[in-house]
Design a protein around this motif. Structure first.
Motif, short mmCIF file in Angstrom:
data_model
loop_
_atom_site.label_atom_id
_atom_site.label_comp_id
_atom_site.label_asym_id
_atom_site.label_seq_id
_atom_site.Cartn_x
_atom_site.Cartn_y
_atom_site.Cartn_z
N GLY A 206 67.14 43.23 5.71
CA GLY A 206 65.77 43.71 5.87
C GLY A 206 65.76 44.88 6.83
O GLY A 206 66.51 44.91 7.81
N LEU A 207 64.90 45.87 6.55
CA LEU A 207 64.90 47.07 7.39
C LEU A 207 64.16 46.79 8.71
O LEU A 207 63.24 45.96 8.76
N GLU B 100 57.83 48.54 2.12
CA GLU B 100 59.11 49.25 1.97
C GLU B 100 60.30 48.39 2.42
O GLU B 100 61.37 48.93 2.70
N GLY B 101 60.11 47.11 2.54
CA GLY B 101 61.25 46.26 2.86
C GLY B 101 61.53 46.10 4.34
O GLY B 101 62.59 45.62 4.73
N VAL B 102 60.57 46.51 5.19
CA VAL B 102 60.74 46.32 6.63
C VAL B 102 60.43 44.85 6.96
O VAL B 102 59.40 44.32 6.54
N THR B 103 61.31 44.22 7.72
CA THR B 103 61.11 42.81 8.08
C THR B 103 60.99 42.60 9.60
O THR B 103 60.63 41.51 10.03
N THR B 104 61.31 43.63 10.38
CA THR B 104 61.12 43.55 11.84
C THR B 104 60.56 44.88 12.33
O THR B 104 61.05 45.94 11.93
N VAL B 105 59.55 44.80 13.19
CA VAL B 105 58.91 46.00 13.72
C VAL B 105 58.71 45.83 15.22
O VAL B 105 58.19 44.81 15.68
N SER C 221 56.32 55.34 7.04
CA SER C 221 57.33 55.15 6.00
C SER C 221 58.72 55.25 6.64
O SER C 221 59.14 56.33 7.06
N LEU C 222 59.40 54.11 6.70
CA LEU C 222 60.76 54.15 7.25
C LEU C 222 61.71 54.81 6.24
O LEU C 222 62.72 55.40 6.64
N LEU C 223 61.39 54.71 4.96
CA LEU C 223 62.23 55.39 3.96
C LEU C 223 62.18 56.90 4.17
O LEU C 223 63.20 57.59 4.07
N ALA D 54 72.47 56.66 8.67
CA ALA D 54 71.01 56.48 8.75
C ALA D 54 70.64 55.04 8.42
O ALA D 54 69.82 54.42 9.11
N LEU D 55 71.27 54.49 7.38
CA LEU D 55 70.95 53.10 7.00
C LEU D 55 71.42 52.10 8.05
O LEU D 55 70.73 51.11 8.33
N ALA D 56 72.57 52.36 8.67
CA ALA D 56 73.00 51.50 9.79
C ALA D 56 71.97 51.60 10.92
O ALA D 56 71.77 50.67 11.69
N GLY D 57 71.30 52.77 10.98
CA GLY D 57 70.29 53.01 12.02
C GLY D 57 68.99 52.26 11.82
O GLY D 57 68.17 52.19 12.75
N VAL D 58 68.75 51.75 10.62
CA VAL D 58 67.54 50.94 10.41
C VAL D 58 67.91 49.48 10.10
O VAL D 58 67.05 48.70 9.66
N THR D 59 69.19 49.16 10.32
CA THR D 59 69.64 47.77 10.13
C THR D 59 70.39 47.33 11.40
O THR D 59 69.76 46.95 12.38
N ARG D 60 71.71 47.46 11.35
CA ARG D 60 72.53 46.94 12.47
C ARG D 60 72.16 47.55 13.82
O ARG D 60 71.94 46.83 14.80
N ASN D 61 72.07 48.86 13.89
CA ASN D 61 71.85 49.49 15.20
C ASN D 61 70.41 49.33 15.67
O ASN D 61 70.14 49.30 16.88
N ALA D 62 69.48 49.22 14.73
CA ALA D 62 68.09 48.96 15.11
C ALA D 62 67.97 47.55 15.69
O ALA D 62 67.25 47.31 16.66
N ALA D 63 68.70 46.60 15.10
CA ALA D 63 68.70 45.24 15.64
C ALA D 63 69.25 45.25 17.07
O ALA D 63 68.73 44.58 17.97
N ARG D 64 70.30 46.04 17.27
CA ARG D 64 70.89 46.13 18.60
C ARG D 64 69.90 46.76 19.59
O ARG D 64 69.81 46.31 20.75
#
Ligand code: NIG
Ligand code: FE
Length: 413
Positions: A66-67, A132-137, A327-329, A346-356
């Motif tokens: 999830g984004l 757009e598939g965002v699950t955490t904000v 729009s995160l996309l 960029a995608l790591a930036g809205v998944t793994r690294n954003a979680a971090r």
């Protein structure tokens, strides 16, 4: 073996775990039980005795974490379209701010709104992210700048998270701008932020992290540090808006000294600042929407951050003044086109690294057994398409905590 709740079959996985940029696993399957990912791997390796209450045939689509939008000012009232017009006629963001517009204009509108009105004004923005598939904000305060209005913002953020299929983390940004009643008394306002507002809102369970705007039109390094000290006393993680308009404050290096989760914006980040982030393990959150909207020309030092191994995250910075973007996309596309990030970065930036950047990497941000089942199934031939399209949303199905919460034309058995 215990039955699974749900099994995705015939999917390709972009896990964002491991060393390969996308963490790709083709022809895979992924199982969910009790809201978590419990198994993933090649479909041919599915345990023979595998059983699931529900199966989803992905038909070759791509499954991603999830984004995560890790920097927003999503809760606010009103908009600043008139300032946009002024800026197009030549006024700068700083000039408008110094003339009492800018953040202060949104503060006036937000102070005038009750909690219900804030929720109502903000929900459509959140809904657009969710679609757009965002699950955490992450949602910041910072347009109240007095205890009761900051409280209303944070409560509105919590209400949004409690009433929509999305995780909301809150950040107290009392040190966003000087409220008009404190003109000429910035240190007194910072004392109020540190001694009154933050402790009260923390006690009410409204604060997950603390942010400050370190900039010549906002707060000095010494004032920012006072806020960080107050956060540390409450064991709250800190983050910072830094080096957005100038390299005057050294805000990123200061935040790094306080073990910041992340430092955000960073167009004017110095080599010293980048090295400090690297040493502290802080994430660099880049905000291409604000760069674009302010027609900034100074690029963030992406090559330097990369060379130093600083994790890079991307977020919308959704706010009425510098980035009216929900729009995160589109932020992904801008990160690639404007900042020259590779799509996998960029995608790591809205998944793994954003979680971090949110301190949530043990639970979120990658497809790995044990993590929360926040997922997006995408109608694309390859994950790069999430960065490539403009104004097109290829989400096929969204899962939040193991529950399907938005489905397109995907077959469910
Ligand atoms: O992230 N830099 C400071 N804060 C926001 C802008 C807020 C506003 O202009 O309303 C930002 O760009
Ligand atoms: Fe911001």
């Amino acid at each position: 073996m215990a039955a699974w709740d749900l099994l995705f079959r015939r999917v390709h996985l972009a896990t964002f775990a491991g060393d390969e940029p996308y963490g790709m696993l083709r022809d895979g399957a992924l199982a969910v039980r009790a809201g978590r990912i419990v198994w993933l791997g090649a479909e041919r390796d599915l345990p023979r005795e595998a059983r699931a209450a529900q199966e989803i045939d992905g038909a070759g689509r791509w499954l991603l974490p999830g984004l995560i939008d890790c920097h927003t000012h999503l809760v606010h009232a009103g908009n600043r379209a008139q300032e946009f017009e002024l800026r197009l006629q030549g006024a700068s963001y700083e000039e408008i701010a110094r003339a009492g517009g800018g953040i202060r204009a949104t503060v006036a509108a937000t102070r005038a709104a009750d909690e219900e009105a804030l929720v109502a004004a903000s929900r459509p923005r959140l809904d657009r992210l969710i679609a757009e598939g965002v699950t955490t904000v992450e949602i910041k305060s910072g347009y109240g700048l007095e205890l009761s209005a900051e409280r209303r913002m944070l409560r509105a953020a919590r209400t949004l998270g409690d009433t929509a299929p999305v995780r909301v983390t809150t950040t107290f940004l009392g040190a966003h701008a000087l409220p008009p009643e404190y003109d000429g008394r910035a240190d007194d306002y910072i004392a109020e932020v540190c001694d009154v507002m933050l402790p009260a809102l923390f006690r009410e369970g409204l604060v997950d992290a603390v942010d400050a705007f370190c900039e010549h039109i906002a707060f000095s390094p010494a004032q920012t540090e006072a806020v960080f000290r107050a956060a540390r006393a409450l064991r709250l993680p800190v983050r910072v808006h830094a080096e957005q308009l100038s390299d005057s404050g050294g805000g990123a290096a200061l935040a790094a000294r306080y073990g910041a989760l992340c430092a955000d914006h960073l167009e004017h980040l110095s080599d010293t600042g980048a090295a400090a982030l690297a040493a502290a393990g802080s994430v660099a959150v880049l905000l291409p929407g604000a760069f674009y909207f302010l027609r900034e020309t100074q690029l963030p030092p992406v090559a330097r951050l990369r060379a130093l191994g600083v994790p890079i995250a991307i977020a919308t910075d959704c706010n009425p003044g510098t980035s009216p973007l929900s729009s995160l996309l589109l932020a992904l596309n801008m990160a690639c086109v404007l900042f020259r990030l590779a799509p996998a970065e960029a995608l790591a930036g809205v998944t793994r690294n954003a979680a971090r950047a949110l301190g949530r990497v043990s639970d979120l941000g990658t497809l790995e057994a044990g993590k929360l089942a926040d997922l997006g199934l995408w109608n694309v031939d390859a994950p790069v398409e999430l960065c490539y399209h403009l104004g097109y949303n290829p989400l096929a199905l969204r899962m939040f905590g193991g529950q399907i919460s938005g489905a397109g034309d995907v077959a469910q058995g």
